[in-house]
Write an enzyme that holds these catalytic residues in place. Structure first.
Site, PDB file in Angstrom:
ATOM      1  N   GLU A   1      33.338  34.485  48.902  1.00 22.43           N
ATOM      2  CA  GLU A   1      34.256  33.358  48.748  1.00 22.43           C
ATOM      3  C   GLU A   1      35.693  33.765  49.069  1.00 22.43           C
ATOM      4  OE1 GLU A   1      31.667  30.793  45.592  1.00 22.43           O
ATOM      5  OE2 GLU A   1      33.283  31.973  44.778  1.00 22.43           O
TER       6      GLU A   1
ATOM      7  N   CYS B   1      41.307  32.824  39.661  1.00 22.25           N
ATOM      8  CA  CYS B   1      41.109  34.273  39.483  1.00 22.25           C
ATOM      9  C   CYS B   1      39.889  34.556  38.628  1.00 22.25           C
ATOM     10  CB  CYS B   1      42.299  34.872  38.730  1.00 22.25           C
ATOM     11  SG  CYS B   1      43.633  35.322  39.765  1.00 22.25           S
TER      12      CYS B   1
HETATM   13  N1  SAH Z   1      39.442  43.928  42.051  1.00 18.76           N
HETATM   14  C1  SAH Z   1      40.820  43.699  42.201  1.00 18.76           C
HETATM   15  C2  SAH Z   1      41.136  42.414  42.947  1.00 18.76           C
HETATM   16  C3  SAH Z   1      40.277  41.227  42.644  1.00 18.76           C
HETATM   17  S1  SAH Z   1      40.301  40.601  41.004  1.00 18.76           S
HETATM   18  C4  SAH Z   1      41.503  43.715  40.857  1.00 18.76           C
HETATM   19  O1  SAH Z   1      40.840  43.716  39.833  1.00 18.76           O
HETATM   20  O2  SAH Z   1      42.741  43.752  40.864  1.00 18.76           O
HETATM   21  C5  SAH Z   1      41.758  39.604  41.043  1.00 18.76           C
HETATM   22  C6  SAH Z   1      42.470  39.389  39.704  1.00 18.76           C
HETATM   23  O3  SAH Z   1      41.754  38.414  38.924  1.00 18.76           O
HETATM   24  C7  SAH Z   1      42.557  40.636  38.840  1.00 18.76           C
HETATM   25  O4  SAH Z   1      43.862  40.800  38.334  1.00 18.76           O
HETATM   26  C8  SAH Z   1      41.567  40.327  37.745  1.00 18.76           C
HETATM   27  O5  SAH Z   1      41.805  41.066  36.600  1.00 18.76           O
HETATM   28  C9  SAH Z   1      41.729  38.849  37.576  1.00 18.76           C
HETATM   29  N2  SAH Z   1      40.635  38.200  36.859  1.00 18.76           N
HETATM   30  C10 SAH Z   1      39.328  38.542  36.846  1.00 18.76           C
HETATM   31  N3  SAH Z   1      38.626  37.719  36.038  1.00 18.76           N
HETATM   32  C11 SAH Z   1      39.500  36.819  35.537  1.00 18.76           C
HETATM   33  C12 SAH Z   1      39.374  35.697  34.671  1.00 18.76           C
HETATM   34  N4  SAH Z   1      38.214  35.336  34.176  1.00 18.76           N
HETATM   35  N5  SAH Z   1      40.488  34.988  34.396  1.00 18.76           N
HETATM   36  C13 SAH Z   1      41.696  35.320  34.936  1.00 18.76           C
HETATM   37  N6  SAH Z   1      41.867  36.367  35.766  1.00 18.76           N
HETATM   38  C14 SAH Z   1      40.786  37.108  36.070  1.00 18.76           C
END
Ligand code: SAH
Ligand code: SF4
Length: 340
Positions: free
Chosen positions: A85, A334
């Protein structure tokens, strides 16, 4: 698109080199998505190319637009049938940012993240990453006459666990002969992969780095971001310190807010103190991300609690932004990207 393969094909078929430039300009500058979108090519050549090459390594299966129209989620199919996605986010009027995936799934398995829940299927190739941009740019151009101004590597996957492909995709995005966005409009978000941060500082000193911190105590961070077991906070602090020394750039600190887990008053104090061990506050922008539901055991804090957390950090001298959650109604926010 696989240009090396295309140039070999054109050469083997005795076709002039200028055809390659015509295709390159059509695909990267005009966002052609099919061979018929390139009318300068003679029809017989187009027919031949149709049977040999797909322009994009990703094929749109489904496109969902949020109610407000400010988030567009693409579900793409890869050649082997896997699905990923990609999300377009309208941050300001006519200013779109694209959030690209770097892996199908993710091996880090943060417990709050829908991508991590499934584990890693495989790394994406450079084309599979860059072509998310080309396909989304084609959509935006044809449906709204808008263009993409920036790219964030913050979709599915941990970018630095697929460093070489990510680096090649970044180069294609920054290259003026290809996508031509410029490094300052490119950002990579990592869960804290220390060797990746070190390479990135040397190889892409003008791109932006975001780090998903979420906690500054190893015990809690081991649970929230299991990559912390490999690269604990002391190592991460050193890598960020060196990153700032080398690049002189600010680091974007992502801090996910989970009610009752990492959002107490005392945790703002610890976060501030930890950041100060790395560099002066002017080198950070703290981006608070209220939890988006992904079916796990966590709860999002109330708006009031988010505000208090932000104000305490601001009082400590830090610049703080709170992420607007765009696209929650299309599971494009996110952490909600699952790729089915
Ligand atoms: N793997 C990398 C990039 C992708 S995740 C990383 O972790 O930085 C992108 C962002 O979304 C990250 O900051 C992650 O912590 C956040 N994220 C993941 N699950 C989430 C959720 N349920 N609610 C809000 N942010 C979330
Ligand atoms: Fe992977 Fe980032 Fe999700 Fe963690 S938050 S599982 S590192 S995609």
């Amino acid at each position: 698109m696989d240009f090396k393969k295309l140039s070999v094909f054109l050469e083997n078929n005795g076709l002039p080199a200028f055809r390659l430039k015509q295709v390159r300009d059509a695909v990267y500058k005009n966002f052609a998505a099919s061979w018929d979108d390139i009318p300068v090519l003679p029809v017989p050549l187009r027919e031949k190319l149709k049977s040999e090459f797909r322009i994009h390594a990703v094929e749109p299966l489904e496109t969902l637009v949020s109610k407000k129209g400010d988030a567009i989620k693409f579900c793409f199919e890869l050649k082997d049938g896997l699905k990923i996605e990609t999300v377009l986010l309208k941050l300001l009027p006519e200013k779109w940012s694209l959030c690209v995936s770097t892996q199908a799934g993710c091996p880090v398995r943060c417990p709050f993240c829908a991508t991590g829940r499934k584990g890693l299927k495989r790394n994406l190739s450079p084309d599979e990453i860059a072509d998310q941009f080309l396909a989304a740019a084609h959509y935006l151009k044809t449906t709204r006459k808008h263009h993409i101004g920036s790219v964030i590597f913050m979709g599915m996957g941990e970018p630095f666990l697929n460093y070489d492909s990510v680096a090649e995709a970044l180069r294609a995005m920054a290259d003026p002969d290809l996508i031509g966005l410029g490094q300052r409009h490119l950002s990579v978000s990592t869960a804290g992969h220390v060797p990746g941060i070190r390479r990135f500082a040397k190889e892409f000193p003008q791109c932006n780095l975001a780090i998903s911190l979420h906690a500054v105590e190893d015990e809690l961070r081991n649970d929230l971001v299991p990559l912390n077991r490999n690269y604990p906070l002391s190592q991460l602090a050193k890598a960020l310190k060196d990153y700032i020394l080398i690049t002189k750039r600010r680091v974007f600190v992502e801090y996910l807010l989970l009610e009752g887990v990492n959002n107490s008053r005392s945790q703002t104090g610890r976060l501030n103190a930890w950041l100060r061990t790395v560099a002066a506050p002017k080198y950070f922008v703290v981006n608070l991300i209220p939890y988006n539901r992904t079916g796990g055991p966590y709860k999002a804090p109330t708006r009031e609690r988010v505000k208090i957390f932000a104000e305490l950090l601001e009082k400590a001298g830090l610049e703080v932004t709170t992420r607007k959650s765009l696209g929650e109604d299309i599971a494009g926010a996110c952490g909600q990207l699952a790729g089915k």
